[in-house]
Design a protein around this motif. Structure first.
Motif, PDB file in Angstrom:
ATOM      1  N   PRO A  73      33.352  35.260  45.242  1.00  0.00           N
ATOM      2  CA  PRO A  73      33.497  33.931  44.641  1.00  0.00           C
ATOM      3  C   PRO A  73      34.922  33.417  44.725  1.00  0.00           C
ATOM      4  N   VAL A  74      35.028  32.113  44.862  1.00  0.00           N
ATOM      5  CA  VAL A  74      36.336  31.458  44.825  1.00  0.00           C
ATOM      6  C   VAL A  74      36.807  31.373  43.376  1.00  0.00           C
ATOM      7  N   PHE A  75      35.860  31.137  42.475  1.00  0.00           N
ATOM      8  CA  PHE A  75      36.148  30.994  41.053  1.00  0.00           C
ATOM      9  C   PHE A  75      35.236  31.942  40.267  1.00  0.00           C
ATOM     10  N   TRP A  76      35.781  32.511  39.198  1.00  0.00           N
ATOM     11  CA  TRP A  76      34.988  33.326  38.276  1.00  0.00           C
ATOM     12  C   TRP A  76      35.108  32.723  36.885  1.00  0.00           C
ATOM     13  N   GLN A  77      33.983  32.263  36.344  1.00  0.00           N
ATOM     14  CA  GLN A  77      33.941  31.790  34.962  1.00  0.00           C
ATOM     15  C   GLN A  77      33.653  33.014  34.087  1.00  0.00           C
ATOM     16  N   PHE A  78      34.651  33.437  33.324  1.00  0.00           N
ATOM     17  CA  PHE A  78      34.559  34.713  32.629  1.00  0.00           C
ATOM     18  C   PHE A  78      34.239  34.586  31.146  1.00  0.00           C
ATOM     19  N   VAL A  79      34.322  33.386  30.599  1.00  0.00           N
ATOM     20  CA  VAL A  79      33.994  33.183  29.192  1.00  0.00           C
ATOM     21  C   VAL A  79      33.423  31.776  29.015  1.00  0.00           C
ATOM     22  N   GLY A  80      32.473  31.627  28.080  1.00  0.00           N
ATOM     23  CA  GLY A  80      31.819  30.334  27.892  1.00  0.00           C
ATOM     24  C   GLY A  80      31.971  29.757  26.506  1.00  0.00           C
ATOM     25  N   SER A  81      32.789  30.375  25.648  1.00  0.00           N
ATOM     26  CA  SER A  81      32.949  29.890  24.287  1.00  0.00           C
ATOM     27  C   SER A  81      34.321  30.282  23.756  1.00  0.00           C
ATOM     28  N   PRO A  82      34.996  29.408  23.019  1.00  0.00           N
ATOM     29  CA  PRO A  82      34.584  28.057  22.630  1.00  0.00           C
ATOM     30  C   PRO A  82      34.742  27.029  23.749  1.00  0.00           C
ATOM     31  N   LEU A  83      35.346  27.434  24.861  1.00  0.00           N
ATOM     32  CA  LEU A  83      35.511  26.550  26.015  1.00  0.00           C
ATOM     33  C   LEU A  83      35.298  27.377  27.271  1.00  0.00           C
ATOM     34  N   ASP A  84      34.600  26.814  28.243  1.00  0.00           N
ATOM     35  CA  ASP A  84      34.397  27.522  29.510  1.00  0.00           C
ATOM     36  C   ASP A  84      35.735  27.697  30.217  1.00  0.00           C
ATOM     37  N   ARG A  85      36.055  28.948  30.563  1.00  0.00           N
ATOM     38  CA  ARG A  85      37.311  29.242  31.235  1.00  0.00           C
ATOM     39  C   ARG A  85      37.039  30.030  32.512  1.00  0.00           C
ATOM     40  N   SER A  86      37.792  29.720  33.552  1.00  0.00           N
ATOM     41  CA  SER A  86      37.617  30.359  34.854  1.00  0.00           C
ATOM     42  C   SER A  86      38.966  30.719  35.440  1.00  0.00           C
ATOM     43  N   VAL A  87      38.943  31.693  36.342  1.00  0.00           N
ATOM     44  CA  VAL A  87      40.097  31.950  37.197  1.00  0.00           C
ATOM     45  C   VAL A  87      39.692  31.657  38.634  1.00  0.00           C
ATOM     46  N   CYS A  88      40.642  31.180  39.405  1.00  0.00           N
ATOM     47  CA  CYS A  88      40.457  30.942  40.831  1.00  0.00           C
ATOM     48  C   CYS A  88      41.271  31.988  41.579  1.00  0.00           C
ATOM     49  N   TYR A  89      40.700  32.543  42.651  1.00  0.00           N
ATOM     50  CA  TYR A  89      41.378  33.601  43.392  1.00  0.00           C
ATOM     51  C   TYR A  89      42.297  33.036  44.474  1.00  0.00           C
ATOM     52  N   MET A  90      43.103  32.077  44.047  1.00  0.00           N
ATOM     53  CA  MET A  90      44.164  31.502  44.858  1.00  0.00           C
ATOM     54  C   MET A  90      45.290  31.102  43.924  1.00  0.00           C
ATOM     55  N   SER A  91      46.490  31.048  44.438  1.00  0.00           N
ATOM     56  CA  SER A  91      47.592  30.494  43.661  1.00  0.00           C
ATOM     57  C   SER A  91      47.348  29.002  43.464  1.00  0.00           C
ATOM     58  N   ALA A  92      48.075  28.410  42.526  1.00  0.00           N
ATOM     59  CA  ALA A  92      47.938  26.971  42.301  1.00  0.00           C
ATOM     60  C   ALA A  92      48.259  26.182  43.566  1.00  0.00           C
ATOM     61  N   THR A  93      49.265  26.632  44.310  1.00  0.00           N
ATOM     62  CA  THR A  93      49.632  25.950  45.552  1.00  0.00           C
ATOM     63  C   THR A  93      48.520  26.053  46.584  1.00  0.00           C
ATOM     64  N   ASP A  94      47.977  27.264  46.748  1.00  0.00           N
ATOM     65  CA  ASP A  94      46.904  27.445  47.725  1.00  0.00           C
ATOM     66  C   ASP A  94      45.639  26.714  47.307  1.00  0.00           C
TER      67      ASP A  94
END
Length: 306
Positions: free
Chosen positions: A181-202
């Motif tokens: 996956p490009v993004f992993w949504q790891f938590v759904g409460s109290p707000l959906d949060r994800s990490v992306c497997y790229m730097s902010a620049t990339d």
């Protein structure tokens, strides 16, 4: 592995302090735009405007009903995001089954996959050179609902052991059904949060944001020629170039990464294996699918939908 941080929101969330999100290290935000053939999210425009003003990478998502018309649902989404989907906007198909199955009822796995492919094709046609991906679960991947070669945003919640960005960033990248996956949504409460497997620049480069343009089209790394990738008749293994790092990250982003670690600046066998997997995903076979990259596949990888 380098990552960047983000959230996603819908009408269920109230007004957001986007400047505060940015101060907390958030670099991307996706908002629900539509669902089914007619429904539109009432807070979409407000969410996107705020996230854009904070300088975040933004995108919209559509909740799918595969037992309805793919064309009608794509049209509903396109109408919802049309005024907001400028350069760097990322589009997502939210492909997940309601708990009672009402949005999948009467459809086979093959039909759902074909439906998803049709929706993606319609959105790609409406927004040339913009990224279109799928948000979906391990169950949908295992069931064969997801077309190959599509950027993946994957939800999976480990619980209390991973409920912060720092904890998610320490975990290995998930590999549902062998996909990266490009993004992993790891938590759904109290707000959906994800990490992306790229730097902010990339991520900005991948999304098409912040790039220069040429003739109104995003300008990415030009094809460097066959000789760049070869040492005589063999891959130029060990050659160092930032081009290989960027190439590898894009291969991971489209689900064709074959890396145990990296990618890095030196060309390795994993780069070769990954690019050959990518060329196979485009339908190339035999010698045409082998290393080195060709100009057509390079353009498709670096500039979406060419």
């Amino acid at each position: 592995m380098t990552t960047s941080r983000g959230i996603d929101v819908s009408a269920h969330q109230g007004p957001q302090d986007w400047a505060e999100h940015k101060r907390d290290g958030v670099t991307f935000a996706f908002a629900k735009a539509s669902e089914g053939q007619h429904s539109k999210d009432s807070r979409f425009a407000t969410h996107i405007a705020g996230a854009k003003a904070a300088g975040l990478v933004v995108g919209g998502y559509h909740f799918a009903w595969p037992n309805q018309s793919a064309a009608a649902e794509a049209a509903n989404y396109i109408a919802a995001v049309k005024g907001h989907a400028g350069p760097g906007f990322v589009h997502w198909l939210d492909l997940e089954r309601y708990s009672d199955g009402r949005n999948y009822r009467g459809r086979s796995a093959a039909q759902i996959k074909a439906w998803a492919a049709a929706w993606i094709a319609a959105v790609e046609q409406a927004f040339p050179r913009q990224r279109v991906g799928i948000y979906t679960s391990a169950a949908d991947l295992a069931a064969g609902h997801v077309p190959s070669g599509v950027p993946l945003w994957y939800p999976a919640y480990p619980g209390n052991s991973v409920d912060t960005y720092a904890e998610a960033e320490k975990r290995a990248q998930p590999k549902p059904s062998g996909r990266s996956p490009v993004f992993w949504q790891f938590v759904g409460s109290p707000l959906d949060r994800s990490v992306c497997y790229m730097s902010a620049t990339d991520l900005r480069l991948w999304a098409g944001a912040g790039t220069t343009t040429e003739g109104g089209k995003p300008k990415y790394e030009p094809y460097p020629g066959t000789a760049f990738f070869m040492s005589g008749k063999q891959p130029a293994l060990g050659k160092s170039s930032p081009v290989f790092t960027a190439m590898g990250r894009r291969l991971v982003a489209v689900g064709c990464g074959r890396y145990k670690q990296g990618p890095g600046p030196k060309l390795g066998q994993a780069d070769v294996d990954s690019y050959e997997a990518y060329q196979r995903s485009l339908g190339y076979t035999g010698a045409d699918a082998k290393w080195p990259p060709g100009p057509t596949s390079w353009s498709k990888l670096h500039v979406p939908n060419v």
